[in-house]
Structure formats: structure tokens, C-alpha cells
Design a protein around this motif. Structure first.
Motif, mmCIF file in Angstrom:
data_model
loop_
_atom_site.group_PDB
_atom_site.id
_atom_site.type_symbol
_atom_site.label_atom_id
_atom_site.label_comp_id
_atom_site.label_asym_id
_atom_site.label_seq_id
_atom_site.Cartn_x
_atom_site.Cartn_y
_atom_site.Cartn_z
ATOM 1 N N ASN A 25 0.795 -1.221 0.000
ATOM 2 C CA ASN A 25 0.000 0.000 0.000
ATOM 3 C C ASN A 25 0.830 1.274 0.000
ATOM 4 O O ASN A 25 0.298 2.345 0.279
ATOM 5 N N THR A 78 1.889 1.317 -10.004
ATOM 6 C CA THR A 78 0.743 0.866 -9.215
ATOM 7 C C THR A 78 0.688 -0.653 -9.173
ATOM 8 O O THR A 78 0.235 -1.237 -8.188
ATOM 9 N N GLU A 430 -8.011 5.055 -6.124
ATOM 10 C CA GLU A 430 -8.217 4.980 -4.679
ATOM 11 C C GLU A 430 -9.607 5.473 -4.291
ATOM 12 O O GLU A 430 -10.271 4.904 -3.417
#
Length: 441
Positions: A25, A78, A430
Motif C-alpha cells: 500500500n 501501481t 483509490e
């Protein structure tokens, strides 16, 4: 100095190749290589009245070190940050080398029911129990929507695609545009990156330590956010970004002409700079007014769509970029840049040889000759309320008029951003994750 932060801007401990944890994360932000150009760049900014800033803070205008999603000199994507750590989850199935060709939507109740894709030359269909999220980017997302019957009625009819929902898909495309044609020569050595002064040690430093000149993201070392004299912004919002780095378009010969400039044009324009030390300051336009579009070439999902950018269709874009060029020249020839012998390379471009170098007319010609797309596309699946005739998705990223279908990528951003689009794209993901968790408990 290695500055590392998580994606939300919180500092995390510095690390190196051997002891840097790939924390779940976290998306790392780093900037760790410096040349004397940066001292000159920041000094020039100060002499022009600008502060040295962290441009990921709330300060909008100023000069600063480039920050990028890199870790140990490599892109920290990502995928590495959010996907790889969880790839073994039982409820997650990752399929690469597959091509989605269509979203099947019930024409009666306008509900998305399944996804078709091709894998190993076989066509498969996966049905949905809850909903489908399309996240294929600013070009492929509108292409898939249109192939599935969601798009401008007139265009889909022209392609003989049954219309499910008439929306202005692909009709609101913006991109940043930059000019790489400003080349500055140096009378000092060992500053710029050239084929002859790139040493085997530089390669080793990058491979084993993630350091050195090869760790620079796209060769960019510093960034400035400036507001030109022609800005129509009421507040202190920058309209031009300046990108400085220890190499230039003249270096591209050794990189197989990656800039896309034709070989004969390149040789005539920059051939005199063979192996000279040069650097560039590239102005980039933020608030593009010229709007492009994405349309289908045909019904074949394996054919690229047609992208029409319409750069400089609105002359205000051209005017602002000319001011950006002038500002870049002012930066590159003042302050400590003078101390390292910086001087603008003034040979005319072949396509602009009849114009006086340095005039507005010359720079307009140069822009039309060497302007470069930044691939910062936004807007092709514009977010907006139902009454907005250009809107494709609502504030929860649901496609207007189609049930169980959302678009979750940078294509939903409705206007050009005062930023590069990587971080905003992550923000969209997100935010959508939070929306989905709320909607489905």
C-alpha cells in the motif's frame, strides 16, 4: 539525497537497494540524482523571483527537484505497489496477454451483463454478478465503450454498431503539449549526459544501486511551475511547466531517434552538436484549450482507434507556449547558468528557415514543427452530472444510463490538469475503491 514518501505524502524511512522494504500500500516517491544544472536552475528561479518549493505540497508556483514514482532508480508502478503484493489472493485472478473486445449490455434494461475477451486466439465470456469496472485508460476505455454501443449516436451508426446509450464518449479529449526544441550548449564538461561521457560505472551504479544519471526519470532533473504574462488565470495558478535535464533533443541520435523526428530533419537541425554537452529546458502547456477526439477506425477491436489531438487549434494555446519558450530561454541564460557557459543553440529549424530566429512568428513555426505530445490524456469519458451534455459518468463513476458499469481511470477527469497525470490516475483508483467499499458494504 533520497526523498521517499508514501503516495499520500507521508515521509517514510530512507532506504537503499539492499534494505528497502516493498511495503504494501505504499507508492514510493523519490528524487536522488543531482548535477550542477540543478543549482543553476534553482538559482535562476530565485533571481526571477521564484521560491524553491516542494510542488507536491500546497505551493503552486516555484522551482523544485523532480519527484517521481521511482524506487531504487526504477519505476515504482501501481502494479508493483498495489497488485503484486496481493496477487495470490484467492478472489483475485490476473490474466495477462488477453484483450477485452466488448462489454455485453442488455439493450432492453441497459444493464451490463458480461465481458468478452480474447486469450490465446480463443474468445471467452465472463458474466458479472455485481458490476463491471472499465479501467483501460483515456484511449482504450472510450474505444471499448463505443464497441459496446455506448457513444455518440451518429458515430456508432456510421460504424454500424447498435446504439445502447447515446453519450459523448471520446469527444472531450485534452492533452498537455511540450516543446523539446530548446537546446542549450555548455562550455564546461562533465555536466550533461552524452554517449561519450556515459561510463560503464554509470550503468553499474544504476543496475546495482539504483543511482547515477541513468536513474533520472526521462532525463528530467528539475521542474518549475510558472505563470506567464499572457495567463488568463485570475489566481496564482501556473500555466506553464518547465522541465530541465542534463540532455537534449540533440542527444536523441544515440537513442534510435526516440523523439520521433525524421532522421534527415534531425541531422539538418541538430547534426552540428555531435557529442557536444547540451541540456534542455522544455516548456509544457498546462491548460490546453484545444480539444481533440477519439473515434473508431472500424468495428475491429484489434484496430487502434483514431485519435485527433487538434493541438494549437485554439491560438491562445500557441500564444501561451511562445511565452513559455521565452521564459525558458530567460531561465537558461541567467543566474548561475551563465557561470557554466550556458548559451542557446540558435541554428534555425529547416521548416522555419525563412523566419527571423527568436521572433514570435519563428517560435510559432517551431512549435508546429517540433511540439511533442506528453501522453497526459484526460476527458474522453468525462465526469459530470446527467444534465451535462458532454458527461459520460457521474460522480460515482457510473456510466450514465447504463446499469452495473463504471469507468475508473484518468479518462473521467473533465478538464486539463495543472499536473502530470500519474498521481491523479492513482487518486481516481483509490477514490473508486472507497466508493465500491461504501456501495457494497
Amino acid at each position: 539525497m533520497f526523498r521517499i514518501s508514501d503516495f499520500r505524502g507521508n515521509d517514510v524511512p530512507n532506504c537503499h537497494m539492499q534494505n528497502c522494504p516493498f511495503t504494501k500500500n505504499y507508492m514510493y516517491i523519490s528524487s536522488n540524482y543531482r548535477t550542477p544544472l540543478m543549482d543553476a536552475f534553482l538559482d535562476s528561479g530565485k533571481k526571477l523571483g521564484y521560491r524553491t518549493i516542494d510542488y507536491n505540497s500546497d505551493e503552486r508556483i516555484g522551482f523544485g527537484y523532480v519527484q517521481a514514482n521511482t524506487l531504487n532508480g526504477r519505476r515504482h508502478s501501481t502494479s508493483k505497489a498495489f497488485l503484486f503484493p496481493f496477487k495470490d489472493r484467492k478472489n483475485l485472478h490476473i490474466l495477462t496477454q488477453a484483450t477485452v473486445t466488448k462489454i455485453n449490455i442488455n439493450h432492453v434494461n441497459k444493464k451490463a451483463e458480461s465481458v468478452e475477451f480474447v486469450y490465446n486466439k480463443m474468445t471467452y465470456t465472463v458474466e458479472t454478478k455485481k458490476e463491471i469496472i472499465l479501467s483501460a485508460g483515456c484511449i482504450a476505455s472510450p474505444q471499448l465503450l463505443m464497441l459496446s454501443g455506448v457513444g455518440p449516436k451518429e458515430h456508432l451508426s456510421e460504424m454500424n454498431i447498435p446504439v445502447v446509450q447515446d453519450l459523448r464518449v471520446g469527444q472531450n479529449v485534452y492533452d498537455h503539449v511540450a516543446f523539446l526544441g530548446l537546446v542549450f550548449q555548455l562550455n564546461t564538461t562533465g555536466i550533461a549526459i552524452t554517449p561519450s561521457n556515459t561510463k560503464i560505472q554509470d550503468v553499474k551504479d544504476w543496475l546495482f544501486n539504483g543511482e547515477g544519471p541513468l536513474s533520472l526519470p526521462s532525463g528530467v532533473e528539475g521542474i518549475a511551475f510558472v505563470k506567464t504574462s499572457v495567463s488568463e488565470e485570475e489566481f496564482d495558478y501556473p500555466d506553464i511547466e518547465l522541465l530541465v535535464g542534463p540532455l537534449s533533443l540533440a542527444t536523441q541520435r544515440s537513442q534510435n531517434n526516440l523523439s520521433g523526428v525524421k532522421v534527415d530533419y534531425f541531422e539538418e537541425a541538430f547534426g552540428d552538436l555531435t557529442d557536444e554537452e547540451t541540456f534542455s529546458i522544455a516548456p509544457m502547456l498546462f491548460h490546453t484549450r484545444s480539444k481533440g477526439q477519439i473515434t473508431l477506425k472500424d468495428k475491429n477491436p484489434f484496430h487502434w482507434p483514431q485519435v485527433t489531438y487538434n493541438y494549437f487549434k485554439d491560438r491562445r494555446d500557441l500564444k501561451t507556449m511562445v511565452e513559455g519558450i521565452k521564459y525558458a530561454i530567460k531561465v537558461g541564460t541567467s543566474g548561475n547558468f551563465e557561470n557554466i557557459g550556458s548559451r542557446l543553440y540558435k541554428k534555425k529549424l529547416p521548416s522555419c528557415s525563412t523566419l527571423e530566429f527568436g521572433t514570435d512568428q519563428y517560435w510559432e513555426c517551431a512549435l508546429r514543427s517540433l511540439a511533442t505530445p506528453m501522453q497526459h490524456h484526460v476527458g474522453s469519458c468525462r465526469m459530470g452530472p446527467a444534465w451535462d451534455p458532454e458527461a459520460v459518468v457521474d460522480h460515482h463513476l457510473r456510466v450514465h444510463g447504463v446499469k452495473r458499469l463504471r469507468v475508473g481511470d484518468i479518462s473521467i477527469i473533465p478538464i486539463p490538469l495543472t499536473a502530470h497525470t500519474n498521481a491523479p490516475a492513482v487518486m481516481v483508483g483509490e477514490k473508486l475503491a472507497d466508493i465500491l467499499k461504501a456501495d457494497w458494504n
